[in-house]
Design a protein around this motif. Sequence first.
Motif, PDB file in Angstrom:
ATOM      1  N   GLU A  82     -15.920 -48.286 -20.750  1.00 10.71           N
ATOM      2  CA  GLU A  82     -17.070 -48.551 -20.769  1.00 10.71           C
ATOM      3  C   GLU A  82     -17.399 -49.119 -22.297  1.00 10.71           C
ATOM      4  N   LYS A  83     -18.190 -50.158 -22.266  1.00  8.40           N
ATOM      5  CA  LYS A  83     -18.279 -51.075 -23.438  1.00  8.40           C
ATOM      6  C   LYS A  83     -19.716 -50.622 -24.075  1.00  8.40           C
ATOM      7  N   ILE A  84     -19.821 -50.770 -25.433  1.00  8.36           N
ATOM      8  CA  ILE A  84     -21.027 -50.771 -26.097  1.00  8.36           C
ATOM      9  C   ILE A  84     -21.220 -52.057 -26.754  1.00  8.36           C
ATOM     10  N   THR A  85     -22.468 -52.726 -26.814  1.00  5.77           N
ATOM     11  CA  THR A  85     -22.789 -54.078 -27.222  1.00  5.77           C
ATOM     12  C   THR A  85     -23.459 -53.818 -28.640  1.00  5.77           C
ATOM     13  N   GLY A  86     -23.542 -54.820 -29.395  1.00  7.63           N
ATOM     14  CA  GLY A  86     -24.342 -54.841 -30.695  1.00  7.63           C
ATOM     15  C   GLY A  86     -24.583 -56.240 -31.163  1.00  7.63           C
ATOM     16  N   SER A  87     -25.524 -56.436 -31.960  1.00  9.86           N
ATOM     17  CA  SER A  87     -25.885 -57.705 -32.720  1.00  9.86           C
ATOM     18  C   SER A  87     -26.612 -57.705 -33.868  1.00  9.86           C
ATOM     19  N   CYS A  88     -26.961 -58.567 -34.609  1.00 16.70           N
ATOM     20  CA  CYS A  88     -27.494 -58.695 -35.868  1.00 16.70           C
ATOM     21  C   CYS A  88     -29.180 -59.097 -35.254  1.00 16.70           C
ATOM     22  N   ARG A 130     -22.965 -61.558 -32.298  1.00 17.00           N
ATOM     23  CA  ARG A 130     -23.147 -60.461 -31.182  1.00 17.00           C
ATOM     24  C   ARG A 130     -21.493 -59.961 -30.857  1.00 17.00           C
ATOM     25  N   PHE A 131     -21.259 -58.637 -30.630  1.00 21.28           N
ATOM     26  CA  PHE A 131     -20.191 -58.178 -30.116  1.00 21.28           C
ATOM     27  C   PHE A 131     -20.151 -57.093 -29.243  1.00 21.28           C
ATOM     28  N   GLU A 132     -18.800 -56.839 -28.824  1.00 16.79           N
ATOM     29  CA  GLU A 132     -18.852 -55.492 -27.827  1.00 16.79           C
ATOM     30  C   GLU A 132     -17.536 -54.734 -28.310  1.00 16.79           C
TER      31      GLU A 132
END
Length: 153
Positions: free
Chosen positions: A19-25, A31-33
């Motif tokens: 499972e992936k989690i994502t993030g961002s500024c 943006r990343f995962e």
Amino acid sequence: MAFNSLIILSRALHRENNEKITGSCLCNSVRFECEDAIEHFHLCHCTQCQKATGSTHASNLFTGVKNITWLAGVELINRYDVPRRAISKVFCSQCGSAVPYASLSGESLVIPAGCLDDSPDITPKSHIFYAERANWYEPALMSKKFNKLPDKY
């Protein structure tokens, strides 16, 4: 089966499925995962982390250094390494938000918890450098709580 065993089993199955989690500024330019394979989650109260975050503590997750896929904005990332310390401040050059980075040792990927768009399977496991905490930290935990900005502040 005990409740704690079910939680551990659920987390293990979750990770097996990658499972992936994502993030961002804040401005969403960076943006990343990453896989939800977080190894540690610490709240650091050292004075350097207080300065770097402008708050009572840094909330950082730690995972394998290669556990990230940049989706956008990697060219906008700036890094400041504190001289003679193992502390870095890595941020989006457009909005200043903290973003993930490789530790100076190169052994871990540090993910500031506040940049995550999803909740990881892990919760904070420790308060580190607690003796250096802000003198108003504990009283703040007992202050009034509001779900929005109060009318008078």
